[in-house]
Design a protein around this motif. Structure first.
Motif, mmCIF file in Angstrom:
data_model
loop_
_atom_site.group_PDB
_atom_site.id
_atom_site.type_symbol
_atom_site.label_atom_id
_atom_site.label_comp_id
_atom_site.label_asym_id
_atom_site.label_seq_id
_atom_site.Cartn_x
_atom_site.Cartn_y
_atom_site.Cartn_z
ATOM 1 N N UNK A 15 11.868 -2.176 6.723
ATOM 2 C CA UNK A 15 10.947 -1.647 7.731
ATOM 3 C C UNK A 15 9.993 -2.759 8.146
ATOM 4 N N UNK A 74 5.943 5.736 2.849
ATOM 5 C CA UNK A 74 5.787 4.740 1.791
ATOM 6 C C UNK A 74 4.555 3.883 2.074
ATOM 7 N N UNK A 75 3.492 4.124 1.332
ATOM 8 C CA UNK A 75 2.282 3.320 1.501
ATOM 9 C C UNK A 75 1.273 3.908 2.461
ATOM 10 N N UNK A 76 1.645 4.964 3.157
ATOM 11 C CA UNK A 76 0.739 5.571 4.136
ATOM 12 C C UNK A 76 0.794 7.087 4.004
ATOM 13 N N UNK A 94 12.424 7.945 4.374
ATOM 14 C CA UNK A 94 11.269 7.332 5.033
ATOM 15 C C UNK A 94 9.998 8.158 4.908
ATOM 16 N N UNK A 152 10.310 3.285 10.056
ATOM 17 C CA UNK A 152 10.957 3.758 8.843
ATOM 18 C C UNK A 152 11.883 2.681 8.309
ATOM 19 N N UNK A 153 12.447 2.948 7.126
ATOM 20 C CA UNK A 153 13.442 2.005 6.562
ATOM 21 C C UNK A 153 14.760 2.233 7.305
ATOM 22 N N UNK A 202 -6.850 -0.169 3.463
ATOM 23 C CA UNK A 202 -7.168 -1.061 4.591
ATOM 24 C C UNK A 202 -7.205 -0.309 5.914
ATOM 25 N N UNK A 203 -6.375 0.705 5.991
ATOM 26 C CA UNK A 203 -6.297 1.469 7.237
ATOM 27 C C UNK A 203 -6.841 2.868 6.982
ATOM 28 N N UNK A 204 -7.736 3.297 7.836
ATOM 29 C CA UNK A 204 -8.291 4.624 7.629
ATOM 30 C C UNK A 204 -8.773 5.230 8.950
ATOM 31 N N UNK A 205 -8.230 6.363 9.298
ATOM 32 C CA UNK A 205 -8.684 7.121 10.467
ATOM 33 C C UNK A 205 -9.100 8.501 9.977
ATOM 34 N N UNK A 262 -8.856 -2.274 10.505
ATOM 35 C CA UNK A 262 -7.435 -2.624 10.532
ATOM 36 C C UNK A 262 -6.620 -1.440 11.050
ATOM 37 N N UNK A 263 -5.754 -1.731 11.993
ATOM 38 C CA UNK A 263 -4.760 -0.757 12.443
ATOM 39 C C UNK A 263 -3.413 -1.193 11.879
ATOM 40 N N UNK A 306 -11.887 7.329 16.068
ATOM 41 C CA UNK A 306 -11.948 8.016 14.781
ATOM 42 C C UNK A 306 -11.591 7.084 13.635
ATOM 43 N N UNK A 307 -11.569 5.777 13.912
ATOM 44 C CA UNK A 307 -11.197 4.836 12.865
ATOM 45 C C UNK A 307 -12.429 4.457 12.055
ATOM 46 N N UNK A 308 -12.283 4.414 10.731
ATOM 47 C CA UNK A 308 -13.379 3.949 9.889
ATOM 48 C C UNK A 308 -13.043 2.610 9.249
ATOM 49 N N UNK A 309 -11.923 2.034 9.622
ATOM 50 C CA UNK A 309 -11.569 0.697 9.127
ATOM 51 C C UNK A 309 -11.223 -0.155 10.341
#
Lengths: 775, 283
Positions: free
Chosen positions: B162, A375-377, A331, B211-212, A428-431, B205-206, B200-203
């Motif tokens: 997941x 995975x992806x993040x 994971x 996990x898998x 798409x997601x960014x902090x 989308x959350x 602190x978000x710049x987008x």
């Protein structure tokens, strides 16, 4: 005060009325070429002499004459050397190499006794460590650690069990200026503070200043720990090392060009990860097996030095160390690494027999990085503090009455504070959060050690320091003064005063050392920390063997920085909102040390009775003063080394200190929370900080060293027994409700049936053995 | 960051247990005076309900008999909630959420239900039997819905999946959220339970993921609460109080609530606005 500082300087104008002979040179180790720090030179029968400075340079003057005189050069652990000279007017250059004594138990006649020097010196609140002693003392897992030995000195309190945390005379963990070859080491810890970054094989000398700070030091409030690396043997090749329970060390040193230049490379690495990897490999097909994370640390010290001319020496040294903690599964892939890097370029120049200079450029870097790739993040968090420092120091000895030091430094600081980034690969997601700062720190100083008479010595000095960080600018004046009056040949009284300023602050979320603690600069909102410390004391040399030193001191602390309750350290673009500013004080009417340096039995006994308080924080404990965690009322340490024979040595350390102050819950409440979360029948309620005291701490460590020599090597086996009494000392206490589970309509309801306090200890009795060698 | 502390702490606990390094001790804690504790979540469509209890000194006897409720529940108080120009009284009658809902107890209940209108301000007033007062204010926030819940199957093990949960944030203002994830039922131990803010978000989308570790047929319950800063601070302090007791690396915190008054109360008075999605893992 102004007049008293200037008066000794004005007196300099009058010197040199009679013909003088100035003798100067370097004192070195005959076998390795290493500079000898604080070695003694004296003109026999004339009561004239001096000690070498931190680069081995010495200088002193005599009335000229036709009669030959004898000079005696001596240093603890070395054969004294006698030289006859004719003191013709002018200058004499005399470099002397002293031969180490061949046996650890051989009685060495040291006329210029180091303890006598301590009695006579204006220095007070100072401790030096002998690396020979340090390596013989018992140690946790057999890992020799100079910081843990410093913890045994009076006025110094260690952190939690087994840690390298260091709290000097009521100061905070960040109020220690720790320098390795003059470069600042921001985080002196490995493994969350259980080991320090200093590899004992690469260290030559350690000096701790607890007060009465010399003017050349600045930037921290409570102590200076000055660690000097070995230069490297310029006579012959040496390989030294050791194999211990958790790590191994190897050091190679030797001449690049004999007598002219040398190198040293020293490394250390732990190897627990090699074992855990093998265990993980063996269990990789076991269902539900959770792999053990990888953890290791390593250090690398390097140094080269060149004698360019009779008057010029160049030293280049560096340190690099990292801790690595990693684990991964299907994971995620987690990596946490942290560590220091330092570099020092130092040029010593002798302008003449009376003037010596040291020009230094240092670089320091401390950083940590946490990354977690899913995975992806991805998630990344890191902080960094980086310094580039240029420094010039002059050492000027116009005559035997005055030793003047002056110089200055400029440091460029760069801070990356809690830089966090979390996002998805598709964007798409960014902090993001974190702050970057830069700052310039300046220092200028002058100090005069003035022997006003045979009995009375002063050391007057002053340091001007300044800090610039954007619109924030601070300039401060730091007076320093100390005095020594000899009541008798073996008895003196001393006093000192020092003001210090600190422009960088460690923001720590707990009393324990964490690599994620953040260094934060002074800003408009966070003013420099300041301390004033006064100390008085007396030193008495009993029977020429036992040095008894008493000191009493009081320290005022201003602009102390702490977190507010519930502060958020991470994911925060304005950390200053989480800080609160207060004050503090600490005092001790009794800081006592009894030292013995010669004979079969050596060591020291240190005892401190002290009080430490912090307060005036508007949002902590309603501004009331409270005890910080490390406020032991009584702190007793006994260190003993006994030479049984040429081969066998017994060692022991005993520590007792009052329990640390702790912040424990005082009440409890039921908390139902919202659906989806579990009911908490017992939620702790915390009241004022640190109103509870842990039980007293006590530990006895024992060691046996067996040494032997062959034609080509020196070797020893060191057996350490840590916590020989197998005492369960408190690491922390937690309050533990025990619950009964009841099934209500298919749901599990927990109800508390018993509440107890549980004490957690870290180390039981722990024997370890280390093999050390030198070829 | 916290994971690291917990991993290190878990390894440590294993070591302590193996070496008999943990032992029961008798200690004296400083004096503590009981405080009234308020827990009131105004959930749209549900009655006005409030739980008023007492705190205890940590080692006070537990009272595991019929006296437990008498000792824990603080009854006999006058409780009102004012909103939209009207004042509702909450009567001192016990009421319960019982299975299949997660079990909850309330000792003060009103006659009306909480309106769902965002922006409505609520004011709490409590007078205790001894005359002590407690007050608090909160506001109903708009619902922030869960946009989507995606199930992704592992490339390396096609039996494992997941869940990714997406939410769109209003970036024009600072928002605070609580995210919760349960498997199977709401009364199970939450697999994820944390606070998040868009400071602190710049987008906009959350995304929240597991996990898998899920298999076909598993039930995943996503809850996403839009909360006030008061509730954010309160729950953060609750988490710190819990971890501060057991984790030597953590800094404890007093409970930072949003109720005040002469009674020296602790607790939270807030609206509970959330979206909840239940997903059964299927191909």
């Amino acid at each position: 005060m102004k007049q008293s500082i200037l008066s000794p300087l004005i007196l300099l104008i009058a010197f040199g009325a009679t013909a003088q002979t100035t003798i100067s040179g370097r004192l070195t180790d005959a076998k390795t070429g290493e500079n000898l720090i604080a070695a003694t030179v004296e003109a026999v029968g004339l009561q004239k002499g001096n000690v070498s400075n931190e680069y081995g340079f010495y200088s002193f003057s005599l009335p000229s004459g036709d009669d030959s005189i004898t000079l005696r050069f001596s240093y603890l652990g070395y054969e004294s050397s006698l030289r006859r000279i004719k003191p013709a007017p002018g200058k004499i250059s005399l470099n002397v190499a002293l031969v180490p004594t061949s046996s650890v138990i051989e009685e060495v006649v040291i006329k210029a006794n180091v303890l006598e020097d301590k009695v006579k010196s204006t220095e007070m609140s100072v401790a030096t460590l002998s690396m020979r002693e340090a390596k013989a003392l018992p140690a946790l897992f057999g890992e020799v650690d100079i910081i843990k030995i410093i913890q045994l000195k009076p006025g110094v309190t260690g952190g939690t069990e087994g840690s390298t945390g260091i709290f000097v005379r009521g100061g905070g963990r960040d109020q220690n200026l720790i320098v390795l070859d003059e470069a600042v080491v921001y985080n002196p810890d490995h493994l969350f503070g259980f080991f320090s970054t200093f590899n004992s094989d690469a260290v030559k000398d350690v000096k701790l200043f607890k007060g009465g700070f010399p003017s050349q030091y600045g930037g921290r409030l409570s102590s200076v720990i000055d660690v000097r690396m070995k230069e490297g043997n310029n006579q012959e090749y040496d390989v030294t090392g050791g194999i211990g329970l958790i790590s191994s060390r190897l050091t190679v040193e030797g001449p690049i060009q004999k007598d002219k230049s040398s190198f040293l490379v020293s490394g250390r690495r732990t190897y627990a990860d090699l074992i855990t990897r093998a265990i993980n490999k063996a269990n990789e097909n076991t269902p539900d097996y959770n792999p053990i994370p990888d953890y290791y640390f390593y250090d690398l010290n390097t140094k080269v030095n060149f004698t360019l001319t009779e008057k010029d020496r160049l030293y280049l040294s560096g340190y690099f160390g990292r801790d690595v903690f990693a684990f991964s599964n299907e994971s995620f892939d987690f990596l946490f690494d942290w560590g220091n890097a330092t570099g020092t370029a130092r040029w010593n120049h002798i302008f003449g027999p009376k003037l010596f200079s040291n020009t230094t450029f240092t670089y320091s870097d401390y950083r940590y990085n946490i990354s977690n790739i899913l995975d992806g993040f991805s998630f990344r968090l890191g902080s960094n503090v980086r310094d580039a420092n240029f420094k010039v120091d002059f050492y000027y000895q116009p005559n035997n009455q005055h030793t003047i030091r002056f110089g200055g430094n400029a440091t460029y600081h760069q801070f990356t504070v809690a830089r966090l980034q979390f996002g998805s690969d598709d964007g798409r997601v960014n902090f993001q959060s974190g702050q970057d700062f830069t700052g310039m720190e300046y220092g200028l100083y002058v100090a005069d050690e003035w022997a006003a008479s045979d009995r009375l010595k002063f050391n007057f000095g002053a340091r001007g320091s300044a800090w610039a960080n954007g619109p924030a600018f601070y300039a401060n004046f730091e007076p320093r003064a100390s005095a020594n009056y000899s009541l008798a040949e073996d008895w003196s009284v001393k006093a000192s005063y020092a003001r210090m300023n600190q422009y960088v602050h460690l923001l720590a979320s707990s009393g324990l050392s964490l690599p994620t603690d953040i260094w934060y600069p002074s800003t408009e909102g966070v003013k420099p920390e300041t301390s004033d410390q006064i100390a008085i004391g007396t030193s008495y040399l009993f029977d020429k063997k036992w040095l008894i030193t008493w000191e009493g001191w009081y320290k005022w602390l201003y602009n102390q920085v702490d977190f507010i309750d519930g502060a958020e350290l991470f994911g925060n673009n304005n950390l200053e909102n989480e800080l609160t500013i207060g004050r503090g004080y600490a005092f001790s009417p009794l800081e006592l040390e009894i030292e013995k340096k010669e004979g079969r039995l050596t060591g020291w006994i240190g005892y401190t009775l002290a009080w430490v308080r912090r307060g005036d924080f508007p949002v902590i404990n309603n501004g009331e003063y409270y005890a910080p965690p490390f406020d032991p009322r009584h702190n007793l340490n006994i260190v003993a080394l006994y030479d049984l024979s040429k081969r066998w040595q017994l060692t022991a350390t005993f520590s007792y200190k009052s329990g640390n102050a702790a912040w424990l819950p005082v009440g409890r409440m039921s908390f139902q929370d919202v659906p989806g979360s579990r009911v908490r029948p017992v939620l702790p309620i915390y009241g004022d900080r640190n109103t509870f005291r842990y039980p007293a701490y006590m530990r006895l460590d024992l060691g046996i060293v067996y040494r032997w020599k062959t034609r080509r090597s020196e070797q020893d086996l060191t057996l350490s027994i840590y916590n020989a009494l197998d005492r369960r000392n408190t690491f922390f206490i937690y309050l533990d409700p025990d619950f009964t589970e009841t099934n209500v309509g298919g749901q599990i309801i927990e109800t508390p049936n018993k509440i107890t306090a549980k004490q957690v200890s870290l180390f039981p009795i722990l024997p370890s053995i280390t093999w050390n060698f030198k070829f | 960051m916290n994971s690291l502390k917990y991993i290190a702490f878990s390894l440590g606990l294993t070591f302590f247990a193996a070496c008999d390094l943990e032992q029961e001790v008798v200690i004296d804690l400083p004096e503590y005076s009981n405080q009234p504790i308020v827990e009131c979540y105004l959930e749209p469509g549900k009655p006005f309900r409030l739980t008023l209890t007492r705190s205890y000194s940590f080692f006070d006897p537990l009272g595991l008999d019929s006296s437990f409720f008498d000792k824990t529940l603080l009854n006999g108080a006058t409780v009102t909630i004012a909103y939209n120009g009207q004042v509702d009284t909450l009567y001192n009658n016990p009421s319960f959420d019982l299975p299949p809902l997660p079990i909850r107890l309330y000792n003060y209940t009103g006659l009306n239900t909480v309106p769902a209108t965002p922006g409505v301000e609520y004011t709490l007033g409590i007078t205790l039997p001894d005359g002590g007062t407690i007050g608090g204010k909160t506001v109903m926030l708009p619902l922030v819905p869960i946009d989507s819940v995606l199930v992704e199957w592992s490339d390396t093990d096609d039996t494992l999946a997941r869940v990714l949960t997406y939410v769109t944030d209003d970036m024009t203002q600072v928002n605070y959220y609580r995210r919760m994830l349960n498997y199977s039922t709401l009364d199970s131990f939450p697999r994820q339970n944390f606070l998040v803010t868009d400071r602190i978000s710049t987008s906009e989308v959350f995304a929240f993921g597991t996990g898998y570790q899920l298999t076909e047929g598993d039930t995943v319950i996503n809850s996403f609460f839009h909360i006030t800063k008061d509730y954010y601070d309160f729950y953060e302090s609750v988490q710190r109080a819990v971890s501060g007791n057991r984790n030597p690396f953590a800094q404890p915190s007093p409970i930072i609530g949003n109720v005040q008054g002469t009674a020296n109360p602790l607790g939270i008075f807030t609206c509970l606005v959330y979206d909840r999605d239940t997903t059964i893992i299927q191909r």
